[in-house]
Scaffold this motif. Sequence first.
Motif, PDB file in Angstrom:
ATOM      1  N   LEU A  63       0.898  -1.033   0.375  1.00  0.00           N
ATOM      2  CA  LEU A  63       0.009   0.257   0.223  1.00  0.00           C
ATOM      3  C   LEU A  63       0.766   0.862   0.195  1.00  0.00           C
ATOM      4  N   LEU A  64       2.309   1.068   0.603  1.00  0.00           N
ATOM      5  CA  LEU A  64       3.242   2.384   0.447  1.00  0.00           C
ATOM      6  C   LEU A  64       3.486   2.044  -1.123  1.00  0.00           C
ATOM      7  N   SER A  65       3.207   1.892  -1.921  1.00  0.00           N
ATOM      8  CA  SER A  65       3.834   1.848  -3.571  1.00  0.00           C
ATOM      9  C   SER A  65       2.844   2.712  -3.880  1.00  0.00           C
ATOM     10  N   THR A  66       1.623   3.597  -3.374  1.00  0.00           N
ATOM     11  CA  THR A  66       0.986   4.087  -4.347  1.00  0.00           C
ATOM     12  C   THR A  66       1.436   4.929  -4.971  1.00  0.00           C
ATOM     13  N   PRO A  67       1.767   5.674  -6.075  1.00  0.00           N
ATOM     14  CA  PRO A  67       2.331   6.823  -6.644  1.00  0.00           C
ATOM     15  C   PRO A  67       1.584   7.813  -6.206  1.00  0.00           C
ATOM     16  N   ARG A  68       2.754   8.450  -5.934  1.00  0.00           N
ATOM     17  CA  ARG A  68       2.955  10.304  -5.003  1.00  0.00           C
ATOM     18  C   ARG A  68       1.790  10.796  -6.007  1.00  0.00           C
ATOM     19  N   GLN A  69       0.787  11.440  -5.338  1.00  0.00           N
ATOM     20  CA  GLN A  69       0.249  12.745  -5.940  1.00  0.00           C
ATOM     21  C   GLN A  69      -0.112  13.999  -4.495  1.00  0.00           C
ATOM     22  N   HIS A  70       1.120  14.829  -5.432  1.00  0.00           N
ATOM     23  CA  HIS A  70       1.138  16.435  -4.643  1.00  0.00           C
ATOM     24  C   HIS A  70       0.324  16.967  -4.167  1.00  0.00           C
ATOM     25  N   GLU A  71      -0.852  16.863  -5.584  1.00  0.00           N
ATOM     26  CA  GLU A  71      -1.930  17.661  -5.308  1.00  0.00           C
ATOM     27  C   GLU A  71      -3.348  16.932  -4.411  1.00  0.00           C
ATOM     28  N   LEU A  72      -3.293  15.904  -3.645  1.00  0.00           N
ATOM     29  CA  LEU A  72      -3.835  15.176  -2.590  1.00  0.00           C
ATOM     30  C   LEU A  72      -3.130  15.191  -1.472  1.00  0.00           C
ATOM     31  N   GLU A  73      -1.629  16.426  -1.312  1.00  0.00           N
ATOM     32  CA  GLU A  73      -1.769  16.360  -0.069  1.00  0.00           C
ATOM     33  C   GLU A  73      -1.982  17.059   1.366  1.00  0.00           C
ATOM     34  N   SER A  74      -2.653  18.160   0.220  1.00  0.00           N
ATOM     35  CA  SER A  74      -3.116  19.520   1.205  1.00  0.00           C
ATOM     36  C   SER A  74      -4.026  18.832   1.650  1.00  0.00           C
ATOM     37  N   TYR A  75      -5.107  17.534   1.224  1.00  0.00           N
ATOM     38  CA  TYR A  75      -6.278  16.567   1.577  1.00  0.00           C
ATOM     39  C   TYR A  75      -6.374  15.656   3.278  1.00  0.00           C
ATOM     40  N   TYR A  76      -4.644  15.424   3.192  1.00  0.00           N
ATOM     41  CA  TYR A  76      -4.470  14.430   3.948  1.00  0.00           C
ATOM     42  C   TYR A  76      -5.080  14.341   5.304  1.00  0.00           C
ATOM     43  N   TRP A  77      -5.431  15.380   5.544  1.00  0.00           N
ATOM     44  CA  TRP A  77      -5.572  15.669   7.100  1.00  0.00           C
ATOM     45  C   TRP A  77      -6.759  15.320   7.432  1.00  0.00           C
ATOM     46  N   GLN A  78      -7.910  15.181   6.206  1.00  0.00           N
ATOM     47  CA  GLN A  78      -9.032  14.761   6.539  1.00  0.00           C
ATOM     48  C   GLN A  78      -9.682  13.535   6.199  1.00  0.00           C
ATOM     49  N   LEU A  79      -8.450  12.682   4.869  1.00  0.00           N
ATOM     50  CA  LEU A  79      -8.358  11.850   4.422  1.00  0.00           C
ATOM     51  C   LEU A  79      -8.902  10.171   5.248  1.00  0.00           C
ATOM     52  N   SER A  80      -7.192  10.586   6.667  1.00  0.00           N
ATOM     53  CA  SER A  80      -6.664  10.013   7.577  1.00  0.00           C
ATOM     54  C   SER A  80      -7.604   9.286   8.191  1.00  0.00           C
ATOM     55  N   GLY A  81      -7.801   8.708   9.012  1.00  0.00           N
ATOM     56  CA  GLY A  81      -9.234   7.522   9.922  1.00  0.00           C
ATOM     57  C   GLY A  81      -8.085   6.543  10.254  1.00  0.00           C
ATOM     58  N   GLU A  82      -8.663   5.677  11.432  1.00  0.00           N
ATOM     59  CA  GLU A  82      -8.737   5.109  11.970  1.00  0.00           C
ATOM     60  C   GLU A  82      -8.343   3.930  11.229  1.00  0.00           C
ATOM     61  N   ASP A  83      -8.349   3.518   9.656  1.00  0.00           N
ATOM     62  CA  ASP A  83      -8.853   2.353   8.999  1.00  0.00           C
ATOM     63  C   ASP A  83      -6.935   2.482   9.150  1.00  0.00           C
ATOM     64  N   GLU A  84      -6.520   1.455   9.107  1.00  0.00           N
ATOM     65  CA  GLU A  84      -4.695   1.289   9.293  1.00  0.00           C
ATOM     66  C   GLU A  84      -4.493   1.000   7.364  1.00  0.00           C
ATOM     67  N   ASP A  85      -4.954   0.394   6.954  1.00  0.00           N
ATOM     68  CA  ASP A  85      -4.370   0.242   5.565  1.00  0.00           C
ATOM     69  C   ASP A  85      -5.272   1.502   4.370  1.00  0.00           C
ATOM     70  N   ASN A  86      -6.424   2.580   4.866  1.00  0.00           N
ATOM     71  CA  ASN A  86      -5.951   3.413   4.192  1.00  0.00           C
ATOM     72  C   ASN A  86      -4.841   4.862   4.392  1.00  0.00           C
ATOM     73  N   ASN A  87      -4.831   4.309   5.879  1.00  0.00           N
ATOM     74  CA  ASN A  87      -3.950   5.311   5.996  1.00  0.00           C
ATOM     75  C   ASN A  87      -2.135   4.865   5.318  1.00  0.00           C
ATOM     76  N   LEU A  88      -1.723   3.806   5.697  1.00  0.00           N
ATOM     77  CA  LEU A  88      -1.421   3.457   4.764  1.00  0.00           C
ATOM     78  C   LEU A  88      -0.882   4.042   3.168  1.00  0.00           C
ATOM     79  N   SER A  89      -1.779   3.407   2.576  1.00  0.00           N
ATOM     80  CA  SER A  89      -1.850   4.355   1.317  1.00  0.00           C
ATOM     81  C   SER A  89      -1.998   5.551   1.269  1.00  0.00           C
TER      82      SER A  89
END
Length: 115
Positions: A63-89
Amino acid sequence: MKANKNIDPINIRIISELLSFYMHKGASDVDINLKEEKDKVTICISAIITSTNQEELDRELKLLSTPRQHELESYYWQLSGEDEDNNLSLIGIMIDTVEYKYEKDKLTLVITRSN
């Protein structure tokens, strides 16, 4: 000692999420190294983890090998949560490279992120 006013909150969040991943795996003897250079940041985290195997780690850390997406970095705070797999992505979309190895119950991750 002079405080660094240019601390990147994304680097802190990445380290926090990786540490959380390690702790959920039952890690002990955790080492974290953050190296900031002019053009990139390298984060190395290693620990002893006896409650997993190579196959499981390969599946999870892919999941850490997802291609980098600079445009999504600013939205990271809202996307993170309790789902461990989601956070690795989500970490994956904010980093450039990841290398890992699991030998003799020691998991070492080396992540690079360009500035």
